[in-house]
Write a protein that holds these residues in place. Structure first.
Motif, PDB file in Angstrom:
ATOM      1  N   SER A   1     -11.674   3.432  -8.587  1.00 44.59           N
ATOM      2  CA  SER A   1     -10.825   4.755  -8.434  1.00 44.59           C
ATOM      3  C   SER A   1     -10.035   4.887  -9.694  1.00 44.59           C
ATOM      4  CB  SER A   1     -10.177   4.627  -7.257  1.00 44.59           C
ATOM      5  OG  SER A   1      -9.368   3.510  -7.132  1.00 44.59           O
TER       6      SER A   1
ATOM      7  N   LEU B   1       0.706   4.330  -2.599  1.00 43.34           N
ATOM      8  CA  LEU B   1       0.501   5.579  -2.197  1.00 43.34           C
ATOM      9  C   LEU B   1       1.564   6.787  -2.787  1.00 43.34           C
ATOM     10  CD1 LEU B   1      -1.056   5.218   1.532  1.00 43.34           C
ATOM     11  CD2 LEU B   1      -2.003   5.832  -0.622  1.00 43.34           C
TER      12      LEU B   1
ATOM     13  N   LEU C   1     -10.430  -0.436  -5.880  1.00 39.73           N
ATOM     14  CA  LEU C   1      -9.335   0.211  -6.748  1.00 39.73           C
ATOM     15  C   LEU C   1      -9.500   0.375  -8.095  1.00 39.73           C
ATOM     16  CD1 LEU C   1      -6.422  -1.610  -5.062  1.00 39.73           C
ATOM     17  CD2 LEU C   1      -6.859   0.900  -5.039  1.00 39.73           C
TER      18      LEU C   1
ATOM     19  N   CYS D   1      -8.410   7.848  -3.045  1.00 41.86           N
ATOM     20  CA  CYS D   1      -8.152   6.340  -2.311  1.00 41.86           C
ATOM     21  C   CYS D   1      -9.525   5.841  -1.772  1.00 41.86           C
ATOM     22  CB  CYS D   1      -7.191   6.585  -1.404  1.00 41.86           C
ATOM     23  SG  CYS D   1      -5.411   6.932  -1.835  1.00 41.86           S
TER      24      CYS D   1
ATOM     25  N   GLY E   1      -5.551  12.017  -4.200  1.00 40.60           N
ATOM     26  CA  GLY E   1      -4.994  10.709  -3.547  1.00 40.60           C
ATOM     27  C   GLY E   1      -3.831  10.714  -2.639  1.00 40.60           C
TER      28      GLY E   1
ATOM     29  N   ARG F   1       0.843  -1.180  -0.159  1.00 38.69           N
ATOM     30  CA  ARG F   1       0.065   0.136  -0.080  1.00 38.69           C
ATOM     31  C   ARG F   1       0.864   1.345  -0.009  1.00 38.69           C
ATOM     32  NH1 ARG F   1      -2.767  -3.652   3.471  1.00 38.69           N
ATOM     33  NH2 ARG F   1      -4.806  -4.147   2.865  1.00 38.69           N
TER      34      ARG F   1
ATOM     35  N   LEU G   1      -8.866   0.574   0.713  1.00 39.29           N
ATOM     36  CA  LEU G   1      -7.186   0.334   0.630  1.00 39.29           C
ATOM     37  C   LEU G   1      -6.809   0.476   2.148  1.00 39.29           C
ATOM     38  CD1 LEU G   1      -4.684   0.473  -1.377  1.00 39.29           C
ATOM     39  CD2 LEU G   1      -4.670   2.888  -0.783  1.00 39.29           C
TER      40      LEU G   1
END
Length: 360
Positions: A308, A7, A305, A320, A20, A3, A324
């Motif tokens: 998005s 990010l 996901l 996000c 995000g 993760r 997540l």
């Protein structure tokens, strides 16, 4: 999926509307004059070599003590301070130190904790629901409980004064340790509540970072530790990263000297933006208290996901999904919005696009 890697990729995204990435809007801060700040530090501390090896615990622990005194009213000892490469290294050290003890956190969670704990072979005890303090009261002695008491990532929520007092008392009564990630503490827009560690310093780790209030590239955090943990954390850091860069510590040290150890006086411009963005978020049904993040409830559980990714591809909006950061089924009905590094005009347009896209 890693993760944190995901990010970090969002932070580099060229999306038209990037909600995000929780990156600081450095353009709104006074410029950091690196050379001048280093000279400022060296003038005040000429005996400290910036290019040589130095103590694992850090080169500017005395300045950290002055920082805690000026901003939190806590008169501590430099022996209880560790300088780390951002709060993420402090989290990794905590995961290693407590690798044979229970580690707990609330859900939704900060993924940097989960990744660090998983690397040690340990697992997380999840705490969910509004009655979370009752669950903390049942944790076994020696447990490490991670949270952010101020504007948590990902939810953006803070603890009330009553919750802070109760949690600190539980740590004392139950023999727990609390890791309070104070990365976003300085971005309060209204009342500033006491820092959690000031209630019971011998039970609470307080980790504050300069990544959001100055620049992530400095990789500098001040960690105030219970005295029972200082030796263990320093041993682990000696093997993990040896010590922090003397140069970046000097930049932070010079800046602190110039600021009179006040952490938030230069943040009024970004707070002005956050206040404007707060009004837009409220008008569009998103919950926001301060800090970098807001939470928006969707009308239906569609925010994964794939959803998005389509939003980014078709509308240019990066965000996000809360899934997540959560193991809960209802996370598919929420999204996390990073709202610090976007102008009010762009935020308004992004909210319109999100709402419109949800209805298609």
């Amino acid at each position: 999926m890693n993760r944190i890697h995901y990010l970090n990729k969002l932070a580099e995204s060229s999306a038209r509307y990037n909600l995000g990435a929780g990156v600081p809007p450095i353009a709104l801060y006074p410029p950091l004059e690196i050379n001048r700040l280093i000279h400022q530090f060296q003038a005040a501390h000429p005996a400290r070599s910036l290019l040589q090896y130095h103590a694992t615990e850090g080169l500017i622990r005395d300045l950290a003590v002055q920082t805690f005194a000026a901003n939190e009213g806590h008169l501590g000892d430099h022996n209880d301070v560790l300088i780390t490469n951002g709060v993420q290294e402090a989290i990794a050290l905590a995961a290693l130190h407590f690798r044979e003890q229970p580690i707990a956190c609330r859900d939704p969670f900060y993924p940097g904790l989960i990744e660090a704990v998983e690397m040690t072979g340990n697992s997380i005890h999840w705490i969910q629901g509004e009655d979370w303090l009752e669950h903390v009261a049942q944790l076994p002695q020696g447990t490490l409980f991670y949270l952010s008491s101020d504007f948590a990532n990902p939810t953006g929520k803070s603890l009330s004064l009553m919750e802070r007092q109760r949690l600190a008392d539980l740590a004392e009564e139950r023999g727990l340790f609390i890791f309070d990630d104070a990365t976003y503490r300085e971005f309060h827009l209204n009342e500033r509540l006491p820092a959690l560690f000031t209630f019971h310093p011998e039970r609470i780790i307080h980790a504050m970072s300069f990544s959001k209030i100055l620049a992530p590239g400095l990789r500098t955090a001040f960690v105030h530790l219970p005295s029972s943990l200082t030796t263990g954390f320093a041993k682990l850091k000696a093997n993990l990263s040896l010590n922090n860069s003397g140069l970046t510590q000097a930049v932070v040290g010079g800046w602190l000297i110039e600021q009179g150890f006040e952490l938030g006086s230069h943040l009024e411009t970004i707070k002005g933006r956050l206040r404007e963005n707060s009004q837009i978020l409220d008008a569009n049904g998103a919950a926001y208290e301060g800090g970098f993040f807001a939470t928006k409830q969707m009308d239906q559980p569609i925010a994964d996901l794939d959803w998005s990714a389509r939003l980014l591809r078709e509308e240019g909006v990066a965000l996000c999904p809360m899934a997540l950061f959560s193991e809960r089924p209802d996370a598919l009905s929420q999204v996390r919005l990073a709202v610090a590094n976007i102008s009010p005009i762009d935020l308004q347009r992004a909210m319109e696009l999100i709402i419109s896209f949800e209805r298609t």
